[in-house]
Write an enzyme that holds these catalytic residues in place. Structure first.
Site, PDB file in Angstrom:
ATOM      1  N   GLU A 160       0.843  -1.201   0.000  1.00 54.36           N
ATOM      2  CA  GLU A 160       0.000   0.000   0.000  1.00 54.36           C
ATOM      3  C   GLU A 160       0.878   1.251   0.000  1.00 54.36           C
ATOM      4  OE1 GLU A 160      -3.349   0.472  -0.399  1.00 54.36           O
ATOM      5  OE2 GLU A 160      -2.454   2.444  -0.596  1.00 54.36           O
ATOM      6  N   ASN A 220       9.710   3.750  -0.008  1.00 55.23           N
ATOM      7  CA  ASN A 220       9.735   4.539   1.226  1.00 55.23           C
ATOM      8  C   ASN A 220      11.156   4.955   1.604  1.00 55.23           C
ATOM      9  OD1 ASN A 220       7.058   4.752   1.666  1.00 55.23           O
ATOM     10  ND2 ASN A 220       6.960   3.459   3.477  1.00 55.23           N
ATOM     11  N   GLY A 265      13.340  20.139   7.311  1.00 57.52           N
ATOM     12  CA  GLY A 265      12.528  20.337   8.505  1.00 57.52           C
ATOM     13  C   GLY A 265      13.177  19.655   9.686  1.00 57.52           C
ATOM     14  N   GLY A 269       8.917  11.418  10.372  1.00 61.89           N
ATOM     15  CA  GLY A 269       8.427  10.536  11.435  1.00 61.89           C
ATOM     16  C   GLY A 269       7.337   9.664  10.856  1.00 61.89           C
ATOM     17  N   CYS A 272       5.614   4.800   9.137  1.00 68.44           N
ATOM     18  CA  CYS A 272       6.201   4.065   8.010  1.00 68.44           C
ATOM     19  C   CYS A 272       7.691   4.329   7.784  1.00 68.44           C
ATOM     20  CB  CYS A 272       5.415   4.373   6.745  1.00 68.44           C
ATOM     21  SG  CYS A 272       3.749   3.679   6.813  1.00 68.44           S
ATOM     22  N   LYS A 333       2.746  14.680  10.776  1.00 68.45           N
ATOM     23  CA  LYS A 333       2.584  15.577   9.635  1.00 68.45           C
ATOM     24  C   LYS A 333       1.165  16.122   9.664  1.00 68.45           C
ATOM     25  CE  LYS A 333       1.152  12.234   6.132  1.00 68.45           C
ATOM     26  NZ  LYS A 333       1.413  11.714   4.812  1.00 68.45           N
TER      27      LYS A 333
HETATM   28  P1  NAD Z   1      -2.663   0.272  12.520  1.00 70.43           P
HETATM   29  O1  NAD Z   1      -1.927  -0.053  13.740  1.00 70.43           O
HETATM   30  O2  NAD Z   1      -3.314   1.612  12.358  1.00 70.43           O
HETATM   31  O3  NAD Z   1      -3.794  -0.830  12.256  1.00 70.43           O
HETATM   32  C1  NAD Z   1      -3.611  -2.200  12.432  1.00 70.43           C
HETATM   33  C2  NAD Z   1      -4.890  -2.809  12.963  1.00 70.43           C
HETATM   34  O4  NAD Z   1      -4.741  -4.235  13.018  1.00 70.43           O
HETATM   35  C3  NAD Z   1      -5.249  -2.371  14.390  1.00 70.43           C
HETATM   36  O5  NAD Z   1      -6.571  -1.849  14.397  1.00 70.43           O
HETATM   37  C4  NAD Z   1      -5.149  -3.648  15.212  1.00 70.43           C
HETATM   38  O6  NAD Z   1      -6.078  -3.702  16.268  1.00 70.43           O
HETATM   39  C5  NAD Z   1      -5.441  -4.691  14.158  1.00 70.43           C
HETATM   40  N1  NAD Z   1      -5.018  -6.053  14.505  1.00 70.43           N
HETATM   41  C6  NAD Z   1      -3.916  -6.461  15.160  1.00 70.43           C
HETATM   42  N2  NAD Z   1      -3.907  -7.807  15.257  1.00 70.43           N
HETATM   43  C7  NAD Z   1      -5.032  -8.259  14.654  1.00 70.43           C
HETATM   44  C8  NAD Z   1      -5.588  -9.535  14.426  1.00 70.43           C
HETATM   45  N3  NAD Z   1      -4.984 -10.639  14.853  1.00 70.43           N
HETATM   46  N4  NAD Z   1      -6.771  -9.622  13.794  1.00 70.43           N
HETATM   47  C9  NAD Z   1      -7.406  -8.511  13.356  1.00 70.43           C
HETATM   48  N5  NAD Z   1      -6.921  -7.262  13.537  1.00 70.43           N
HETATM   49  C10 NAD Z   1      -5.750  -7.140  14.165  1.00 70.43           C
HETATM   50  O7  NAD Z   1      -1.622   0.052  11.316  1.00 70.43           O
HETATM   51  P2  NAD Z   1      -1.617   0.759   9.879  1.00 70.43           P
HETATM   52  O8  NAD Z   1      -1.002   2.107   9.973  1.00 70.43           O
HETATM   53  O9  NAD Z   1      -2.952   0.612   9.258  1.00 70.43           O
HETATM   54  O10 NAD Z   1      -0.570  -0.159   9.108  1.00 70.43           O
HETATM   55  C11 NAD Z   1      -0.871  -1.481   8.708  1.00 70.43           C
HETATM   56  C12 NAD Z   1       0.215  -1.931   7.740  1.00 70.43           C
HETATM   57  O11 NAD Z   1       0.187  -1.116   6.555  1.00 70.43           O
HETATM   58  C13 NAD Z   1       1.635  -1.827   8.283  1.00 70.43           C
HETATM   59  O12 NAD Z   1       2.404  -2.882   7.783  1.00 70.43           O
HETATM   60  C14 NAD Z   1       2.128  -0.515   7.698  1.00 70.43           C
HETATM   61  O13 NAD Z   1       3.520  -0.484   7.561  1.00 70.43           O
HETATM   62  C15 NAD Z   1       1.466  -0.520   6.333  1.00 70.43           C
HETATM   63  N6  NAD Z   1       1.248   0.801   5.749  1.00 70.43           N
HETATM   64  C16 NAD Z   1       0.817   1.835   6.529  1.00 70.43           C
HETATM   65  C17 NAD Z   1       0.587   3.074   5.927  1.00 70.43           C
HETATM   66  C18 NAD Z   1       0.133   4.243   6.777  1.00 70.43           C
HETATM   67  O14 NAD Z   1       0.195   5.373   6.266  1.00 70.43           O
HETATM   68  N7  NAD Z   1      -0.330   4.051   7.990  1.00 70.43           N
HETATM   69  C19 NAD Z   1       0.772   3.257   4.548  1.00 70.43           C
HETATM   70  C20 NAD Z   1       1.184   2.175   3.802  1.00 70.43           C
HETATM   71  C21 NAD Z   1       1.424   0.949   4.396  1.00 70.43           C
END
Ligand code: NAD
Length: 447
Positions: A160, A220, A265, A269, A272, A333
């Site tokens: 993603e 990234n 800046g 942070g 990711c 951010k």
């Molecule tokens: P997050 O912590 O916001 O969400 C993860 C969710 O998974 C939480 O709600 C948690 O309760 C849930 N969870 C944990 N264990 C679980 C299980 N066994 N069953 C069901 N749900 C469960 O994380 P995020 O920011 O959404 O990131 C998720 C992934 O996507 C990571 O690998 C991250 O690196 C990647 N990613 C994040 C972004 C971003 O901008 N946040 C962008 C691209 C990729």
């Protein structure tokens, strides 16, 4: 199509909502009961511009469903997205316990003949698709004698690239969709699913699973490198009497370089960049490769987060103890309430350690910081209320509403006309004319 999204955080909720918006029926699964209860009752759990409206619309149309039960969530669903956390483990590598834990559960639930594709959206190291496949097969073998599900599922990598703050736009109109799979069947389904999102001709790029997994880390890490590079250029500007704004504009108009991600800046942070750069360094070490550039990128960023500190000490003649600071911006951010690895927090910790006190304001992220810091700092109801009686203003996040403030109000509330701007929001000459001691990053004012 019926789709399941496992993990309903920043990525999962946006993914689920946007897939529902194009007519799919999506069930979002999460183990956090509190979160699921809120979402079921129409309460959104993250701040993301534009998300609430489509969340509510699809909830009402019953195209967006929520459950804490994985078994219920994947019923009749041929596509299961994993949007689970992959936080850094103790050694900096990505911790796969959430992803592999769910894979194990899926092994118990997938039935022979009921074809499913497991799509990994989490950011995971190269080789994870194979590990997920193996975990599913092992769990199936362990939990039900004779159940053969080898042909009943494929594991696909679909990293993603959405950015928090513009996540809906990024998801609905992605620059590209990367899909790693060897399976023709999975390819067909993924093509169908993403077709409404790439109508303007942006590509769905198919490749093998390993290349897809590496693409995310490489992208990234490259962006983080751009930021650290510019932060080093900003340091040079300060030492050499150049202006980083000018250098940035001069560089960025070269099409090979591009204008974006050249803003210096107080460091990057978020959930990711820090963890992904670190994880790629770690993965490289595992294949005996020393990714030297990325070690420098991390080092520069760690130092950059505290770049304003010596400048504060200098202004206050070495003594921050007993000083009180207003901090504008806490989120890592603008346009998000996400505070993971936020430079503002690093700055605040350093100030507290030196015996200073802080009153902070952020338009969306204060509730998260309150949970983290409790009463170690104070929170203000507005950006101006935060200034009352403060010795100086520190700006840590470039929220739009901080860009053209009422300087008269600032003057009347601060004890000193001093602004330490970690995001270069103001014109140096203009703010000097107003009589401020103004410190920003890599510009003529900064020493
Ligand atoms: P997050 O912590 O916001 O969400 C993860 C969710 O998974 C939480 O709600 C948690 O309760 C849930 N969870 C944990 N264990 C679980 C299980 N066994 N069953 C069901 N749900 C469960 O994380 P995020 O920011 O959404 O990131 C998720 C992934 O996507 C990571 O690998 C991250 O690196 C990647 N990613 C994040 C972004 C971003 O901008 N946040 C962008 C691209 C990729």
């Amino acid at each position: 199509m019926k789709i399941t999204v496992v993990g309903t955080g920043y990525v999962g909720l946006v993914t689920g909502t946007c897939f529902a918006e194009t007519g799919n029926t999506v069930t979002c699964v999460d183990i956090d009961t509190n979160k699921i209860t809120k979402l079921m009752s129409g309460e959104i759990t993250i701040y993301e511009p534009g998300l609430e409206k489509i969340f509510l619309r699809n909830l009402k149309e019953e195209r967006l469903l929520f459950t804490t039960s994985l078994a219920e969530g994947i019923k009749d669903s041929p596509i299961i997205f994993l949007a689970l956390p992959t936080p850094p483990g103790e050694d900096g590598s990505a911790d796969l316990k959430y992803v592999l834990g769910v894979a194990e559960e899926l092994g118990k639930l997938i039935e022979p003949g009921d074809y499913k594709i497991i799509v990994d959206k989490s950011t995971v190291p190269v080789g994870t698709s194979e590990k997920v496949r193996e975990a599913i097969l092992q769990s199936a073998a362990k939990n039900s004698k004779g159940k053969n599900i080898e042909q009943s599922f494929d594991v696909v990598s679909n990293p993603e690239f959405l950015r928090e703050g513009v996540a809906v736009e990024d998801f609905m109109k992605p620059d590209r969709v990367v899909v790693g799979t060897h399976s023709e069947k999975a390819k067909k389904l993924m093509n169908q699913l993403f077709a409404p999102f790439v109508r303007q001709g942006n590509p769905v790029i198919f490749m093998d699973e390993r290349s897809a997994e590496l693409t995310k880390y490489a992208a990234n890490s490259f962006l983080a490198t751009k930021i650290s590079f510019m932060n080093e250029v900003a340091q040079l500007c300060e030492l050499m009497g150049a202006d980083v704004d000018m250098v940035r504009r001069g560089m960025g108009s070269d099409e090979r370089i591009g204008k974006r991600f050249l803003f210096p800046g107080i460091g990057y942070g978020g959930s990711c960049f820090p963890k992904d750069v670190q994880a790629l360094v770690k993965s490289s070490q595992e294949v005996n490769y020393d990714f030297r550039i990325l070690n420098a990128v991390m080092d520069v960023n760690n130092k950059q987060k505290l770049h304003l500190l010596p400048k504060l000490r200098k202004y206050f003649k070495g003594q921050l103890k007993g000083k009180h600071f207003a901090v504008w911006g806490l989120a890592f951010k603008p346009n998000t309430d996400d505070i993971r690895e936020a430079p503002a927090l690093e700055m605040i910790h350093a100030l507290l350690e030196e015996g200073a006190t802080v009153t902070a304001f952020d338009p969306e992220a204060m509730h998260n910081v309150r949970t983290l810091l409790g009463d170690k700092i104070e929170f203000a109801e507005s950006q101006y209320a935060a200034l009352k009686g403060a010795d100086a203003l520190i700006i840590a996040t470039e929220w739009n509403e901080f860009r053209t403030p009422d300087f008269l109000k600032i003057v009347s509330s601060l004890k000193n006309k001093a602004i330490f701007d970690g995001r270069n929001l103001f014109d140096v000459a203009a703010i000097r004319e107003l009589g401020f001691h103004y410190v920003s990053i890599g510009r003529a004012d900064a020493n």
